[in-house]
Design a protein around this motif. Structure first.
Motif, short mmCIF file in Angstrom:
data_model
loop_
_atom_site.label_atom_id
_atom_site.label_comp_id
_atom_site.label_asym_id
_atom_site.label_seq_id
_atom_site.Cartn_x
_atom_site.Cartn_y
_atom_site.Cartn_z
N MET A 1 -40.03 -23.09 -30.90
CA MET A 1 -40.91 -21.76 -30.21
C MET A 1 -39.10 -21.65 -29.43
O MET A 1 -39.34 -22.63 -28.07
N PRO A 2 -39.00 -20.66 -28.58
CA PRO A 2 -38.06 -20.06 -27.74
C PRO A 2 -38.65 -19.74 -26.20
O PRO A 2 -39.28 -20.14 -26.63
N ILE A 3 -37.92 -20.54 -25.52
CA ILE A 3 -38.44 -20.57 -24.13
C ILE A 3 -38.87 -19.21 -23.79
O ILE A 3 -37.82 -18.60 -23.50
N ALA A 4 -39.54 -19.08 -23.13
CA ALA A 4 -39.83 -17.74 -22.59
C ALA A 4 -40.02 -17.93 -21.58
O ALA A 4 -39.14 -18.86 -20.12
N SER A 5 -39.43 -16.97 -20.46
CA SER A 5 -38.64 -16.50 -19.11
C SER A 5 -39.56 -16.29 -18.44
O SER A 5 -40.77 -16.46 -18.64
N PHE A 6 -39.38 -17.00 -17.00
CA PHE A 6 -40.34 -16.94 -15.97
C PHE A 6 -40.37 -15.53 -15.19
O PHE A 6 -39.54 -14.15 -15.18
N LYS A 7 -41.86 -15.77 -15.05
CA LYS A 7 -41.95 -13.55 -14.34
C LYS A 7 -42.56 -14.09 -13.33
O LYS A 7 -44.10 -14.48 -12.88
N PHE A 128 -38.51 -31.21 -12.11
CA PHE A 128 -39.02 -30.21 -12.85
C PHE A 128 -39.21 -29.08 -13.72
O PHE A 128 -39.95 -28.66 -14.36
N GLN A 129 -37.61 -28.68 -13.04
CA GLN A 129 -37.75 -27.61 -13.93
C GLN A 129 -37.30 -28.39 -15.37
O GLN A 129 -37.66 -27.03 -16.55
N ARG A 130 -36.77 -29.31 -15.72
CA ARG A 130 -37.11 -30.03 -17.05
C ARG A 130 -37.84 -30.19 -17.96
O ARG A 130 -38.94 -29.46 -18.67
N LEU A 131 -39.27 -30.94 -16.65
CA LEU A 131 -40.01 -31.10 -16.85
C LEU A 131 -41.26 -29.35 -17.56
O LEU A 131 -42.15 -29.87 -18.54
N VAL A 132 -41.41 -28.28 -17.12
CA VAL A 132 -41.91 -27.64 -17.91
C VAL A 132 -41.21 -26.32 -18.47
O VAL A 132 -42.42 -26.54 -19.36
N ALA A 133 -39.76 -26.75 -18.60
CA ALA A 133 -39.39 -26.70 -19.77
C ALA A 133 -40.13 -27.14 -20.95
O ALA A 133 -40.41 -27.01 -22.41
N ASP A 134 -39.99 -27.95 -20.48
CA ASP A 134 -41.32 -30.09 -22.44
C ASP A 134 -41.87 -29.39 -22.58
O ASP A 134 -42.34 -29.52 -23.65
N ILE A 138 -41.65 -22.87 -20.94
CA ILE A 138 -40.77 -21.87 -19.61
C ILE A 138 -39.75 -21.79 -18.74
O ILE A 138 -39.57 -23.18 -18.45
N ASP A 139 -38.83 -21.58 -18.82
CA ASP A 139 -37.46 -21.54 -17.75
C ASP A 139 -37.90 -20.98 -17.24
O ASP A 139 -37.70 -20.06 -16.33
N LEU A 140 -37.49 -22.09 -16.06
CA LEU A 140 -37.98 -22.27 -14.07
C LEU A 140 -36.91 -22.26 -13.86
O LEU A 140 -35.67 -22.72 -13.63
N PRO A 141 -36.42 -20.79 -12.90
CA PRO A 141 -35.24 -21.20 -11.64
C PRO A 141 -34.78 -21.68 -10.64
O PRO A 141 -36.25 -21.98 -10.40
N LYS A 142 -34.26 -22.52 -10.67
CA LYS A 142 -34.20 -23.53 -9.06
C LYS A 142 -33.74 -22.41 -7.85
O LYS A 142 -33.31 -23.64 -7.17
N GLY A 143 -33.57 -21.25 -7.44
CA GLY A 143 -32.20 -20.63 -6.58
C GLY A 143 -32.62 -21.21 -5.61
O GLY A 143 -31.92 -20.97 -4.73
N GLU A 144 -33.59 -21.23 -4.94
CA GLU A 144 -34.26 -21.00 -3.89
C GLU A 144 -34.27 -22.55 -3.39
O GLU A 144 -35.46 -23.27 -1.70
#
Length: 385
Positions: A1-7, A128-134, A138-144
């Motif tokens: 299943m493709p990773i969903a983008s963050f909304k 946490f970003q990898r855990l959310v994806a796993d 969901i692909d969670l950005p970490k820009g902040e």
């Protein structure tokens, strides 16, 4: 299943910026089975973390608490200490420090999702970003990540980033719990997280900080006593001034001062101290060193353990074979099963005779899973010598 983008537009959070609003939501949280909690803070030029935000997600939604506007933390303290409300963090060490400093307690019962992920075989120290994806795909950005969380108003991007951490953590936690139950490891997480709480509630005494200095084991007992006094003084000064430890004096300079028993300001500079630091603190340091050198050996600490020699190192390799084999069988990261310090402590208690004693960190659930196996291996190694 493709990773969903963050909304980010999907998030709606409640901003808590008054004592009365905090008291109201805390009353609701007392009936929750678990809460997802995170903190945002700034700690670039200070000893203590400066809390900029506390995020909480419950079954009622996402909440952002403004610590710059709150003065009465008792309602949140009651939640953090409620025995029936599990507080879920991810990689919680610094968060616990923020909570202890700001709210006045270490939250418990505690669940750390990073540790839970390791116990179900997802790897050690998973971000946490990898855990959310796993878990959620969901692909969670970490820009902040390095934002200034003390500025007001917070930017919309900061708010969405902050909310996402607890919003997804709240969804991840029951999935991890279910996997732990399936594997029969739910009690493992509870035990390890309680140890995290106990450690956070038992800070190291000032007299113990010298052990953190690299190469301290090379110093003789009297030199080690000087280093002990310097490290304790630095710790106290860093806290009083609220600056990082190395802004007072760095480890290398302390080691040189202790090793060469400096007697004047020129020697302080040669030890590595900056002239401005020598001007500000040189007198106090020289006095401290002089007083330490006047005390007799009854005050000196024992010399620290030297690094393991080649023969003990061979035993260590044999123990690691046992650990890696059991970790592979259980599909666990080896470092979650046995960490470096308790492993070395076990080896030192046994080498060269084989009558080892399990350190506290190898008791509990680890004793049956790996501790007894390691003791047996040590006995075999001793018998073979």
């Amino acid at each position: 299943m493709p990773i969903a983008s963050f909304k980010p537009e999907a998030f709606e959070s409640q901003w808590i910026d008054s004592n009365s609003a905090l008291a109201d939501v805390c009353q609701q949280w007392l009936s929750e089975p678990y809460l997802a909690v995170d903190t945002e803070f700034v700690r670039t030029t200070t000893f203590y973390p400066k809390a900029g935000l506390i995020q909480v997600t419950s079954s009622q939604g996402d909440f952002l608490i403004d610590p710059l506007a709150i003065s009465d933390w008792q309602p949140l303290k009651d939640v953090f200490l409620h025995p029936l409300v599990v507080k879920v963090f991810h990689a919680c060490a610094e968060d616990l420090e923020v909570c202890q400093r700001l709210v006045g307690c270490v939250p418990e019962p505690l669940a750390d999702s990073q540790h839970a992920a390791a116990l179900v075989g997802k790897g050690a120290s998973m971000g946490f970003q990898r855990l959310v994806a796993d878990v959620l795909n969901i692909d969670l950005p970490k820009g902040e990540t390095r934002s200034n969380w003390l500025e007001r108003p917070l930017r919309p991007e900061q708010i969405q980033y902050a909310v996402a951490d607890v919003h997804y953590l709240y969804r991840i936690y029951p999935k991890l719990v279910q996997q732990l139950k399936t594997l029969g490891r739910e009690s493992w997480l509870a035990e390890d997280c309680q140890r995290m709480v106990d450690q956070a509630n038992t800070p190291e005494s000032l007299s113990g900080y010298f052990r953190r200095v690299k190469l301290a084991w090379k110093l003789r007992s009297q030199e080690l006593f000087v280093l002990q006094q310097l490290a304790a003084w630095r710790e106290q000064q860093a806290r009083e001034r609220d600056v990082p430890r190395n802004k007072v004096i760095d480890d290398a300079s302390m080691w040189n001062i202790a090793r060469f028993k400096v007697k004047n300001r020129d020697q302080l500079i040669r030890s590595g101290m900056k002239p401005a630091s020598v001007k500000a603190d040189g007198g106090d340091i020289l006095k401290l060193v002089s007083q330490a050198l006047e005390l007799d050996k009854s005050h000196w600490p024992k010399q620290l353990d030297r690094p393991l020699g080649p023969e003990a190192g061979q035993w260590l390799k044999e123990l690691k074979v046992v650990i890696n084999g059991q970790a592979e069988t259980l599909e666990l990261p080896a470092e979650i099963l046995v960490r470096k310090k308790p492993l070395e402590a076990l080896l030192r208690s046994a080498f060269p005779h084989g009558n080892g004693e399990l350190p506290e960190l190898l008791c509990g659930w680890r004793q049956e899973i790996i501790g007894e196996r390691l003791l047996q291996k040590l006995q075999q190694l001793a018998a073979a010598d």
